[in-house]
Design a protein around this motif. Structure first.
Motif, short mmCIF file in Angstrom:
data_model
loop_
_atom_site.label_atom_id
_atom_site.label_comp_id
_atom_site.label_asym_id
_atom_site.label_seq_id
_atom_site.Cartn_x
_atom_site.Cartn_y
_atom_site.Cartn_z
N ARG A 131 2.18 -3.06 2.78
CA ARG A 131 1.24 -1.41 2.22
C ARG A 131 2.39 -1.25 1.44
N ALA A 132 3.43 -1.19 0.91
CA ALA A 132 3.66 -1.27 -0.44
C ALA A 132 3.15 -1.47 -2.04
N ALA A 133 2.70 -2.87 -0.45
CA ALA A 133 2.20 -4.11 -2.51
C ALA A 133 0.60 -2.44 -2.28
N GLN A 134 0.15 -2.71 -1.50
CA GLN A 134 -1.09 -2.26 -1.57
C GLN A 134 -0.93 -0.98 -2.40
N LEU A 135 -0.01 -0.23 -2.03
CA LEU A 135 0.16 1.62 -2.68
C LEU A 135 0.60 1.78 -3.89
N HIS B 273 8.05 13.15 3.37
CA HIS B 273 7.67 12.78 1.70
C HIS B 273 6.39 12.46 2.78
N TRP B 274 5.47 11.55 1.55
CA TRP B 274 4.46 11.38 1.83
C TRP B 274 3.81 9.81 1.81
N VAL B 275 4.84 9.56 2.03
CA VAL B 275 5.13 7.47 2.02
C VAL B 275 4.67 7.26 3.78
N TYR B 276 4.91 9.06 3.71
CA TYR B 276 4.80 8.86 6.47
C TYR B 276 3.58 7.91 6.56
N ARG B 277 2.73 9.09 6.02
CA ARG B 277 2.08 9.48 5.65
C ARG B 277 0.68 8.19 6.06
N ALA B 278 0.91 7.82 4.70
CA ALA B 278 0.49 6.57 3.91
C ALA B 278 0.73 5.30 4.91
N GLY B 279 2.11 5.22 5.52
CA GLY B 279 1.56 4.60 6.55
C GLY B 279 2.90 3.12 6.38
N MET B 280 3.96 4.33 5.77
CA MET B 280 5.48 3.39 5.82
C MET B 280 6.22 4.24 6.81
N SER B 281 6.79 3.20 7.39
CA SER B 281 8.09 3.51 8.46
C SER B 281 8.74 3.93 7.69
N ARG B 282 9.68 3.28 6.68
CA ARG B 282 10.88 3.72 5.90
C ARG B 282 10.87 4.40 4.37
N CYS B 283 11.32 5.18 4.04
CA CYS B 283 10.98 5.79 2.28
C CYS B 283 12.58 5.88 2.04
#
Length: 249
Positions: free
Chosen positions: A213-217, A188-198
């Motif tokens: 990081r979620a707040a930035q996204l 999933h793209w969220v890992y490449r965006a810097g998240m450790s969980r989806c």
């Protein structure tokens, strides 16, 4: 059979008996790796993928990611009757790691309901089902203690024979990503965006770094979470630091 996915004798017997293997798929890396490995040992006609959509709090593109990576497998959606933020506003509290109504009400309950419907409409499975979930031992001490395979007495009623199986309980995070890459897929793209969980965009199990990081996204959704926290006087953050302070920091 794949050396990466040991098949217990009880599971081999269920495969032979034509049982339905219901894969609970969140869109995350563990669900994805589990699906890849199960497809190596279970005939595709015995598999169904089940996703519980989370509405606005789900990461954008999650359903499309599942459809793309589980292509060729039947996919059913298990919709809850309400959304997370409505539940929180009504109760005046967020779920906590110890009391996870979000999992029971928005995921496990709807998924169980839809698997039962699917199973009863397909007599070829003999009312036998193996519910497959992607929890892993190295995620937490609590998950390490979970039994990888156990009968589900609550759902083994009305003629059903129901087992709960954690096929990748033994895998490390590195092995999960290696499994996805070896299959020619991307997580999933969220890992490449810097998240450790989806999971939910703002999860009650998330680290401070993931919440920031979620707040930035998703800044608009972050503002809605902050407003709801201040409305009910309760924070979702595991650290108990209100999201406004956490995001400002």
């Amino acid at each position: 059979m794949s050396a990466r996915l040991p098949v217990p004798p009880a599971i081999a017997a269920e495969i032979e008996a034509g049982a339905l293997f219901a894969i609970s798929h969140s869109g995350g890396k563990d669900s994805q790796a589990m699906t890849i490995l199960l497809c190596e040992v279970v005939p595709p006609e015995q598999i169904v993928v089940v996703h519980a959509p989370l509405g606005r709090v789900e990461w954008p593109g999650t359903l499309r990611h599942i459809e793309r990576t589980a292509e060729g497998l039947p996919l059913i959606l298990a919709h809850a009757r309400t959304e997370l933020l409505d539940v929180v506003r009504r109760r005046g509290r967020w779920p906590t790691p110890g009391i996870r109504q979000c999992t029971s009400d928005l995921k496990r309950g709807p998924i169980t309901r839809e698997v039962r419907r699917y199973l009863h409409a397909r007599p070829q499975h003999g009312l036998r089902v193996v519910s497959c979930m992607g929890m892993r031992a190295d995620e937490s001490a609590r998950r390490a203690k979970q039994a990888p395979l156990k009968p589900n007495a609550r759902n083994s009623v009305a003629g059903r024979h129901w087992l709960d199986w954690l096929p990748i309980h033994h895998l490390t995070e590195a092995e999960v990503f290696e499994t996805i890459a070896a299959a020619g897929q991307r997580p999933h793209w969220v890992y490449r965006a810097g998240m450790s969980r989806c999971s939910c965009s703002f999860c009650i199990m998330a680290s401070r770094d993931d919440l920031r990081r979620a707040a930035q996204l998703r800044p608009k959704l972050a503002a809605e979470y902050v407003a709801l926290e201040e409305e009910i006087g309760h924070t979702l953050s595991p650290s108990r630091v209100p999201l406004r302070r956490l995001f400002e920091a």
